[in-house]
Each structure stands twice: as C-alpha cells, then as structure tokens.
Write a protein that holds these residues in place. Structure first.
Motif, PDB file in Angstrom:
ATOM      1  N   MET A 165      34.791  37.508 100.592  1.00  0.00           N
ATOM      2  CA  MET A 165      35.605  37.944 101.728  1.00  0.00           C
ATOM      3  C   MET A 165      36.753  38.852 101.273  1.00  0.00           C
ATOM      4  SD  MET A 165      35.786  34.509 104.103  1.00  0.00           S
ATOM      5  CE  MET A 165      34.312  33.593 104.539  1.00  0.00           C
ATOM      6  N   GLU A 166      37.670  38.297 100.463  1.00  0.00           N
ATOM      7  CA  GLU A 166      38.867  39.052 100.088  1.00  0.00           C
ATOM      8  C   GLU A 166      38.540  40.268  99.218  1.00  0.00           C
ATOM      9  OE1 GLU A 166      41.857  36.594  98.378  1.00  0.00           O
ATOM     10  OE2 GLU A 166      41.952  35.217 100.085  1.00  0.00           O
ATOM     11  N   VAL A 167      37.764  40.052  98.160  1.00  0.00           N
ATOM     12  CA  VAL A 167      37.457  41.171  97.260  1.00  0.00           C
ATOM     13  C   VAL A 167      36.536  42.180  97.949  1.00  0.00           C
ATOM     14  CG1 VAL A 167      36.385  41.793  95.050  1.00  0.00           C
ATOM     15  CG2 VAL A 167      37.885  39.795  95.189  1.00  0.00           C
ATOM     16  N   ARG A 168      35.615  41.691  98.762  1.00  0.00           N
ATOM     17  CA  ARG A 168      34.777  42.604  99.551  1.00  0.00           C
ATOM     18  C   ARG A 168      35.655  43.517 100.418  1.00  0.00           C
ATOM     19  NH1 ARG A 168      29.615  42.663 101.911  1.00  0.00           N
ATOM     20  NH2 ARG A 168      29.085  40.629 100.977  1.00  0.00           N
ATOM     21  N   HIS A 169      36.616  42.906 101.113  1.00  0.00           N
ATOM     22  CA  HIS A 169      37.506  43.675 101.982  1.00  0.00           C
ATOM     23  C   HIS A 169      38.311  44.695 101.173  1.00  0.00           C
ATOM     24  CE1 HIS A 169      40.130  44.495 105.402  1.00  0.00           C
ATOM     25  NE2 HIS A 169      41.167  44.291 104.612  1.00  0.00           N
ATOM     26  N   ALA A 170      38.776  44.278  99.992  1.00  0.00           N
ATOM     27  CA  ALA A 170      39.550  45.205  99.146  1.00  0.00           C
ATOM     28  C   ALA A 170      38.709  46.395  98.720  1.00  0.00           C
ATOM     29  CB  ALA A 170      40.073  44.452  97.918  1.00  0.00           C
ATOM     30  N   PHE A 171      37.445  46.164  98.361  1.00  0.00           N
ATOM     31  CA  PHE A 171      36.561  47.245  97.913  1.00  0.00           C
ATOM     32  C   PHE A 171      36.261  48.213  99.050  1.00  0.00           C
ATOM     33  CE2 PHE A 171      32.145  48.811  97.227  1.00  0.00           C
ATOM     34  CZ  PHE A 171      32.383  49.590  96.100  1.00  0.00           C
ATOM     35  N   THR A 172      35.868  47.693 100.193  1.00  0.00           N
ATOM     36  CA  THR A 172      35.535  48.577 101.314  1.00  0.00           C
ATOM     37  C   THR A 172      36.786  49.268 101.852  1.00  0.00           C
ATOM     38  OG1 THR A 172      35.649  46.693 102.847  1.00  0.00           O
ATOM     39  CG2 THR A 172      33.479  47.267 101.949  1.00  0.00           C
ATOM     40  N   GLY A 173      37.927  48.583 101.796  1.00  0.00           N
ATOM     41  CA  GLY A 173      39.171  49.197 102.248  1.00  0.00           C
ATOM     42  C   GLY A 173      39.613  50.347 101.374  1.00  0.00           C
ATOM     43  N   ALA A 174      39.174  50.345 100.111  1.00  0.00           N
ATOM     44  CA  ALA A 174      39.538  51.419  99.177  1.00  0.00           C
ATOM     45  C   ALA A 174      38.510  52.547  99.167  1.00  0.00           C
ATOM     46  CB  ALA A 174      39.692  50.850  97.774  1.00  0.00           C
ATOM     47  N   GLY A 175      37.501  52.463 100.052  1.00  0.00           N
ATOM     48  CA  GLY A 175      36.512  53.536 100.133  1.00  0.00           C
ATOM     49  C   GLY A 175      35.113  53.160  99.711  1.00  0.00           C
ATOM     50  N   ARG A 224      43.948  34.472  89.802  1.00  0.00           N
ATOM     51  CA  ARG A 224      45.219  34.398  89.107  1.00  0.00           C
ATOM     52  C   ARG A 224      46.222  33.616  89.950  1.00  0.00           C
ATOM     53  NH1 ARG A 224      49.337  39.481  88.099  1.00  0.00           N
ATOM     54  NH2 ARG A 224      50.918  38.330  86.916  1.00  0.00           N
ATOM     55  N   PHE A 225      47.041  32.803  89.271  1.00  0.00           N
ATOM     56  CA  PHE A 225      48.019  31.963  89.964  1.00  0.00           C
ATOM     57  C   PHE A 225      49.346  32.040  89.223  1.00  0.00           C
ATOM     58  CE2 PHE A 225      50.107  27.780  90.450  1.00  0.00           C
ATOM     59  CZ  PHE A 225      50.271  27.771  91.827  1.00  0.00           C
ATOM     60  N   GLY A 226      50.430  32.336  89.934  1.00  0.00           N
ATOM     61  CA  GLY A 226      51.743  32.419  89.308  1.00  0.00           C
ATOM     62  C   GLY A 226      52.045  33.792  88.753  1.00  0.00           C
ATOM     63  N   LYS A 227      53.151  33.893  88.028  1.00  0.00           N
ATOM     64  CA  LYS A 227      53.621  35.192  87.544  1.00  0.00           C
ATOM     65  C   LYS A 227      53.257  35.472  86.093  1.00  0.00           C
ATOM     66  CE  LYS A 227      57.582  35.240  90.715  1.00  0.00           C
ATOM     67  NZ  LYS A 227      59.068  35.336  90.825  1.00  0.00           N
ATOM     68  N   ALA A 228      52.731  34.489  85.376  1.00  0.00           N
ATOM     69  CA  ALA A 228      52.376  34.697  83.968  1.00  0.00           C
ATOM     70  C   ALA A 228      51.199  35.665  83.852  1.00  0.00           C
ATOM     71  CB  ALA A 228      52.036  33.371  83.311  1.00  0.00           C
ATOM     72  N   LYS A 229      51.065  36.277  82.687  1.00  0.00           N
ATOM     73  CA  LYS A 229      49.933  37.164  82.447  1.00  0.00           C
ATOM     74  C   LYS A 229      48.677  36.326  82.230  1.00  0.00           C
ATOM     75  CE  LYS A 229      48.328  40.990  79.583  1.00  0.00           C
ATOM     76  NZ  LYS A 229      48.607  41.874  78.422  1.00  0.00           N
ATOM     77  N   TRP A 230      47.608  36.663  82.930  1.00  0.00           N
ATOM     78  CA  TRP A 230      46.334  35.981  82.800  1.00  0.00           C
ATOM     79  C   TRP A 230      45.339  36.913  82.124  1.00  0.00           C
ATOM     80  CZ3 TRP A 230      44.385  31.699  86.416  1.00  0.00           C
ATOM     81  CH2 TRP A 230      45.430  30.795  86.687  1.00  0.00           C
ATOM     82  N   LEU A 231      44.164  36.371  81.819  1.00  0.00           N
ATOM     83  CA  LEU A 231      43.137  37.204  81.190  1.00  0.00           C
ATOM     84  C   LEU A 231      42.828  38.400  82.079  1.00  0.00           C
ATOM     85  CD1 LEU A 231      40.616  34.508  79.863  1.00  0.00           C
ATOM     86  CD2 LEU A 231      42.405  35.700  78.590  1.00  0.00           C
ATOM     87  N   GLU A 232      42.669  39.546  81.456  1.00  0.00           N
ATOM     88  CA  GLU A 232      42.398  40.793  82.173  1.00  0.00           C
ATOM     89  C   GLU A 232      41.050  41.362  81.742  1.00  0.00           C
ATOM     90  OE1 GLU A 232      46.833  42.612  82.958  1.00  0.00           O
ATOM     91  OE2 GLU A 232      45.959  42.933  80.978  1.00  0.00           O
ATOM     92  N   PRO A 233      40.509  42.288  82.560  1.00  0.00           N
ATOM     93  CA  PRO A 233      41.057  42.868  83.791  1.00  0.00           C
ATOM     94  C   PRO A 233      40.885  41.940  84.981  1.00  0.00           C
ATOM     95  CG  PRO A 233      38.910  43.812  83.334  1.00  0.00           C
ATOM     96  CD  PRO A 233      39.235  42.927  82.159  1.00  0.00           C
ATOM     97  N   TYR A 234      41.780  42.055  85.954  1.00  0.00           N
ATOM     98  CA  TYR A 234      41.707  41.256  87.165  1.00  0.00           C
ATOM     99  C   TYR A 234      40.646  41.822  88.104  1.00  0.00           C
ATOM    100  CZ  TYR A 234      46.316  39.764  85.436  1.00  0.00           C
ATOM    101  OH  TYR A 234      47.346  39.298  84.668  1.00  0.00           O
ATOM    102  N   THR A 235      39.961  40.943  88.812  1.00  0.00           N
ATOM    103  CA  THR A 235      38.817  41.365  89.621  1.00  0.00           C
ATOM    104  C   THR A 235      39.183  42.312  90.757  1.00  0.00           C
ATOM    105  OG1 THR A 235      37.638  39.313  89.103  1.00  0.00           O
ATOM    106  CG2 THR A 235      36.901  40.530  91.039  1.00  0.00           C
ATOM    107  N   GLU A 236      40.115  41.920  91.613  1.00  0.00           N
ATOM    108  CA  GLU A 236      40.392  42.750  92.802  1.00  0.00           C
ATOM    109  C   GLU A 236      40.897  44.146  92.446  1.00  0.00           C
ATOM    110  OE1 GLU A 236      43.296  42.543  96.666  1.00  0.00           O
ATOM    111  OE2 GLU A 236      41.980  40.827  96.288  1.00  0.00           O
ATOM    112  N   PRO A 237      41.907  44.290  91.569  1.00  0.00           N
ATOM    113  CA  PRO A 237      42.321  45.655  91.203  1.00  0.00           C
ATOM    114  C   PRO A 237      41.184  46.463  90.566  1.00  0.00           C
ATOM    115  CG  PRO A 237      43.961  44.060  90.502  1.00  0.00           C
ATOM    116  CD  PRO A 237      42.766  43.270  90.943  1.00  0.00           C
ATOM    117  N   SER A 238      40.286  45.781  89.871  1.00  0.00           N
ATOM    118  CA  SER A 238      39.183  46.490  89.202  1.00  0.00           C
ATOM    119  C   SER A 238      38.205  47.079  90.206  1.00  0.00           C
ATOM    120  CB  SER A 238      38.439  45.545  88.251  1.00  0.00           C
ATOM    121  OG  SER A 238      39.279  45.117  87.207  1.00  0.00           O
ATOM    122  N   VAL A 239      37.866  46.323  91.255  1.00  0.00           N
ATOM    123  CA  VAL A 239      36.912  46.857  92.236  1.00  0.00           C
ATOM    124  C   VAL A 239      37.571  47.930  93.095  1.00  0.00           C
ATOM    125  CG1 VAL A 239      35.599  44.707  92.217  1.00  0.00           C
ATOM    126  CG2 VAL A 239      37.291  45.099  94.017  1.00  0.00           C
TER     127      VAL A 239
END
Length: 369
Positions: A297-307, A251-266
C-alpha cells in the motif's frame, strides 16, 4: 526460586517429538487496546530496542504507547483477514501443512505454531506440549536470516521457560536457513510464477526488514545473510546485478538503520524513468502488516506518486508447496537421530532413501548456485 508444576509422570509413556514454528507476533485484534498490549511486549524486549531501560521505558510508556496504537490499529484493520491476523493465519497454516508433510513421510512429529509476542505465546505452547508427553523439541524460528533482534529473542524466551521447569525437554534450534537451496528455489519459483502471470518488471526490489546499523557494526550477521539471500536469488533467476535492488524497510526512530531504505529507493527509480518494478520481501515467510500495508500500500503509493506506472507485489511464501517442502527438508535435517520415523522396517528404509534423494537434490541446487 519457585518452579512450575510438572504434569503427572506416566511410566512407560513414549517420549514425543515436536516442532515449534515461531513467528514474531501480532495483536489479537485490530484495535488500539490490542495493539497497545502487543507493542508493550514487543518494544519492551531489550533484544529489539537496545536502549537502557531507565531511558527507554519512559519514552515507550509515556509517548509511544499513548500515540502509536491508534494509528497502527487502522493499518492492521486494512489488512485483517476474516480468519484473523494474516501473520497468525499463515503461520498456523504453515505449521499444519508441515505436520502433514512429515506425516506423509512416516514422521511422528507434532508441529505447533507460536508467537514470540502475543498469542499463542511460546510459554503456553511449550506447557501444552509437555503435558502431551513431548520430551524433544525442535524450535524453528520463521526468520530465514539470523538476527539478535529476532532469532536470539526466541531462544531467550525458550531459555527463560526452561529456567522455571524441573524437567527440561531436549532442545534443538534452527538458527538460520538464509542460503538453503530449497528456500532459494521456493523464492525463485514464486518470482517466476508472478512474471508468467503479470509480466516482468524492469527492476526486482528485494525488501528486507531493517535493523539499526549499530547492530551490524557490533557483529550481528543479519545484514550479510540478507545480502547472501539476495545474491543467491538473483543468480537462481539468472538476472544481472543491475536488475536487482536490495533494500531495507520498517525504519523506526531517528537512528541510522541499514540502507538503502525501501521507499526512497523506489521513488528514486520512478524519478529515473523506471516505470515497472516488482517487489518481494524474502525475509518474511508469511504476509503481515509490514508486507501487505507498508509495501503493497504505502510503498506502492510512493512509487506511482513519483511517476511509476506498474507496481507488482510478489506475496510471501505463505502456504506455497515449494516452501512447505523447504520447511520439511530443514526440519528433517535437524530432527536427525531422534528416531521420529514410524512403521515397519521396510517403510523406514524407503523413507530414508527418499530423504537421501531429497538431500542430494538440495546439494545439486546448491552446487548450481
């Protein structure tokens, strides 16, 4: 209007046929200057950013191109291969393997890789093919799912090049192959190999590149074609729907993009107690910054950081043999009637029989889906 100079005409020269495998693009180097040049071209395309130029250009040149290149350059550096940008390396390898696949089946076809933004550019690639006597060109975008932001932009560039030429080649275009049986089979086989080597996760996350939701509302079919790819892959793998999650990234910018977003989902999956997930990016046919850095890298880190405990990244199809066969089948389908087969009559007949058998197998796979 001034037209490009044409190569010298050679009487009696046999008309050549070519395929241009066109991917999105990449900086020439993982440096702020190279990234700035690339982003200026990419984000300056009105197909990519549908904001009036009078509003967008001051933002692009006054803010984004002053701050983003340095940050992005570090990300590119983290995934850069010895041979260069992963996207370029894999796309060029695919073009080479596709040409070998076609030659092994008696097709006299030149295959070249090109980039919509950056190098090797479409203009220079088409100029070179014309100089080599190519008069028939199949444009094959590396985007399985059609979108105005990607596929249509490639066509725009081809038409712009044509508008400056006196002698325009005969064109054919592949708009989409999101539901091609051999593409789906290549994805499914890749997942199965990953499971055999690493075990099967509790969820399979299918992350596609995002686009603004506004494009879907205005009629872009991308969202629907991503959903069909995800459904066909789920069915090919024999997974229940609750085991597969389709998301959108980048996602880029402040507009609404197609959902669900990957990082919040994992992150949500980890918080719900899911400990092992596998993530694949079916819309990317070659690994690149968005898959290697953003996802692995980024999404992996987000998933492991959340448990979460185990994050399995399934690479893009890259140089996978099943994928090259799929590219070959798609190409042959669109080359039909251009008489690219060479050799004696018996060889051509045998090749047609082999292609008919391949088409029958694709239809059988499609019926099974």
């Amino acid at each position: 209007m001034t037209f490009r100079a044409e190569p010298a005409y050679q009487h009696g020269r046999k008309a050549g046929t070519a395929i241009v495998l066109c991917n999105l693009g990449t900086p020439d180097a993982p440096t702020p200057a190279a990234v700035r040049r690339y982003l200026a071209e990419f984000l300056g395309d009105p197909r990519v950013v549908e904001i009036p130029a009078a509003i967008w250009k001051p933002i692009l040149h006054g803010v984004i191109l002053r701050t983003r290149p340095a940050v992005s350059a570090k990300k590119y550096e983290s995934v850069w291969m010895p041979e260069g940008s992963p996207l370029l390396v894999w796309t060029q390898r695919q073009a080479q393997l596709l040409q070998e696949w076609l030659q092994a089946r008696n097709h006299a076809v030149t295959v070249r890789a090109a980039m919509r933004y950056g190098q090797p550019g479409l203009d220079a690639t088409l100029d070179a093919l014309k100089a080599e006597g190519v008069q028939r060109i199949l444009v094959l975008p590396a985007y399985p799912q059609y979108s105005g932001t990607t596929t249509a932009s490639v066509l725009d560039k081809v038409f712009q090049w044509s508008a400056q030429a006196r002698s325009v080649p005969e064109w054919r275009f592949v708009n989409r192959y999101h539901d091609h049986p051999l593409y789906i089979q290549a994805l499914a086989n890749s997942v199965r190999r990953h499971w055999e080597a690493n075990g099967q996760g509790e969820r399979l996350v299918l992350s596609f590149h995002g686009v603004p939701e506004r494009t879907h509302v205005l009629g872009d079919p991308y969202h629907c074609e991503c959903r069909k790819t995800a459904r066909l892959l789920q069915e090919a793998l024999g997974l229940p729907s609750e085991r597969v999650l389709m998301t959108f990234q980048s996602r880029f910018g402040k507009a609404k993009w197609l959902e669900p977003y990957t990082e919040p989902s994992v992150i949500a999956l980890a918080q719900q107690g899911v400990r092992h997930i596998d993530v694949m990016c079916p819309g990317f046919t070659a690994d690149c910054l968005e898959t290697l850095e953003e996802i692995n890298m980024e999404v992996r880190h987000a998933f492991t950081g959340a448990g979460g405990e185990r994050f399995g990244y399934i690479p893009c199809l890259n140089a996978d043999a099943d994928w090259i066969e799929a590219l070959g089948a798609i190409s042959v389908q669109h080359l039909a009637g251009w008489e690219t087969l060479q050799g004696n009559a018996l060889a051509r007949e045998q090749e047609r029989d082999a292609l008919a058998a391949s088409a029958a197998r694709a239809r059988a796979l499609g019926a099974a889906q």
